[in-house]
Write a protein that holds these residues in place. Structure first.
Motif, PDB file in Angstrom:
ATOM      1  N   LEU A 107       0.825  -1.199   0.000  1.00 40.49           N
ATOM      2  CA  LEU A 107       0.000   0.000   0.000  1.00 40.49           C
ATOM      3  C   LEU A 107       0.861   1.251   0.000  1.00 40.49           C
ATOM      4  N   ALA A 110       2.345   1.705  -3.427  1.00 38.54           N
ATOM      5  CA  ALA A 110       1.322   2.222  -4.333  1.00 38.54           C
ATOM      6  C   ALA A 110       1.101   3.711  -4.107  1.00 38.54           C
ATOM      7  N   ALA A 111       1.188   4.164  -2.857  1.00 34.35           N
ATOM      8  CA  ALA A 111       1.022   5.591  -2.561  1.00 34.35           C
ATOM      9  C   ALA A 111       2.158   6.403  -3.181  1.00 34.35           C
ATOM     10  N   LEU A 113       3.811   5.641  -5.867  1.00 38.55           N
ATOM     11  CA  LEU A 113       3.717   5.595  -7.320  1.00 38.55           C
ATOM     12  C   LEU A 113       2.394   6.137  -7.854  1.00 38.55           C
ATOM     13  N   SER A 114       1.466   6.483  -6.971  1.00 32.06           N
ATOM     14  CA  SER A 114       0.140   6.922  -7.409  1.00 32.06           C
ATOM     15  C   SER A 114       0.135   8.167  -8.292  1.00 32.06           C
ATOM     16  N   PRO A 115       1.060   9.143  -8.123  1.00 30.12           N
ATOM     17  CA  PRO A 115       1.038  10.294  -9.039  1.00 30.12           C
ATOM     18  C   PRO A 115       1.222   9.940 -10.505  1.00 30.12           C
ATOM     19  N   ILE A 117      -0.478   7.643 -12.047  1.00 36.33           N
ATOM     20  CA  ILE A 117      -1.753   7.223 -12.628  1.00 36.33           C
ATOM     21  C   ILE A 117      -2.887   8.198 -12.313  1.00 36.33           C
ATOM     22  N   VAL A 118      -2.728   9.023 -11.286  1.00 35.46           N
ATOM     23  CA  VAL A 118      -3.752  10.024 -10.982  1.00 35.46           C
ATOM     24  C   VAL A 118      -3.636  11.157 -11.991  1.00 35.46           C
ATOM     25  N   ILE A 123      -4.339  16.260  -9.416  1.00 37.42           N
ATOM     26  CA  ILE A 123      -3.234  16.526  -8.489  1.00 37.42           C
ATOM     27  C   ILE A 123      -3.047  18.030  -8.300  1.00 37.42           C
ATOM     28  N   PRO A 153       7.873   9.663  -7.975  1.00 35.98           N
ATOM     29  CA  PRO A 153       7.730   8.247  -8.356  1.00 35.98           C
ATOM     30  C   PRO A 153       8.789   7.758  -9.338  1.00 35.98           C
ATOM     31  N   ARG A 157      10.914   4.456  -8.448  1.00 34.99           N
ATOM     32  CA  ARG A 157      10.777   3.272  -9.318  1.00 34.99           C
ATOM     33  C   ARG A 157      12.116   2.838  -9.890  1.00 34.99           C
TER      34      ARG A 157
END
Length: 277
Positions: A107, A110-111, A113-115, A117-118, A123, A153, A157
């Motif tokens: 989780l 994912a937080a 890396l979330s920018p 996909i948002v 944002i 991110p 990554r």
């Protein structure tokens, strides 16, 4: 006859693949070539191609516009500071995520890396509301916060990818031989993830320099980035200075690609050779 038919089918399929690759390459490259031609067009209007004469007039106009040079200076400052913060925070986060195996690790990853996909508009609007609520109204600070959020991110990554390819026994051997955790990190882990850090830094710098959607929400009348200045110029009076600015940004991107190839290499970037000794 069956073998001949199969070989003929393979040749036709290979030819179709080559033709498709050529079409895709032409689709990607043609707009860039057109932009370069327009940037050196000597005419004062947007006319048919090719231009009858070439000139540097649009580049001269570009550097003579105060709001464009101000936006470029702000973009470079934001990009450099963003890259520095991303490398420090992103590397620390990636190392912590790689070494830990706690509940909720997925989780947290994912937080981070979330920018990616948002939507950038979401944002930007969310950051505008949040930063205003906590009292941050300075345009430069808001832009810096926004760019760190959308570029972090990439560093996380790429460093995680570098950590995946390393041999954990090297660090364990250093600790067994008497090295401290800090010495093991600086002498073993850091050299192994250096390529991931450089790759993430290049991506972070390029994305920060090119961002429009988030920056549009976080600028103020005196602090704005180059892409925001160019969009404003297009709305006010459309001319070929936008083409000159595009060529300038392409040149910066080309330099970043050369740096990436020189210090990292595309074979390593694409995932080859991770487990070579």
């Amino acid at each position: 006859m069956t073998g001949t038919t199969k070989r003929l089918g393979d040749r036709l399929l290979g030819g179709a693949m080559i033709a498709m690759l050529v079409l895709v390459l032409a689709f990607l490259v043609t707009p860039l070539l057109v932009t370069c031609l327009l940037a050196f067009d000597a005419r004062s209007f947007l006319g048919p191609l090719p231009p009858p004469a070439l000139s540097m007039r649009w580049f001269e106009k570009l550097v003579s516009l105060d709001y464009v040079t101000t936006g470029l200076a702000t973009s470079l400052k934001i990009a450099v500071l963003t890259t520095a913060v991303d490398v420090l925070v992103g590397t620390a986060a990636a190392v912590a995520l790689d070494r830990s195996n706690f509940h909720g690790r997925s989780l947290l990853m994912a937080a981070f890396l979330s920018p990616l996909i948002v939507p950038a508009v979401v944002i930007g609007f969310a950051l505008l509301l949040f930063l205003s609520r906590i009292g941050i109204v300075d345009g430069f600070t808001r832009l810096l916060c926004g760019h760190i959020v959308i570029t972090l991110p990439y560093v996380v990554r790429t460093v995680l990818a570098s950590l995946t390819g390393r041999d954990r026994r090297l660090t364990e051997a250093a600790l067994v031989l008497g090295a401290t955790e800090r010495q093991a990190f600086w002498n073993i882990t850091l050299p192994l993830i250096r390529s991931g850090m450089i790759t993430g830094a290049v991506f972070a710098f390029a994305v920060s320099l090119d961002d429009v959607a988030v920056s549009m929400f976080l600028t103020d009348p005196s602090t704005y980035t180059l892409p925001v200045a160019l969009v404003s110029n297009m709305r006010a009076s459309f001319d070929l200075t936008i083409a000159a600015a595009a060529v300038l940004l392409m040149a910066i991107s080309a330099v970043l690609i050369i740096v990436l190839e020189r210090f990292v290499g595309f074979d390593r970037l694409l995932g080859q050779g991770l487990f070579r000794s």
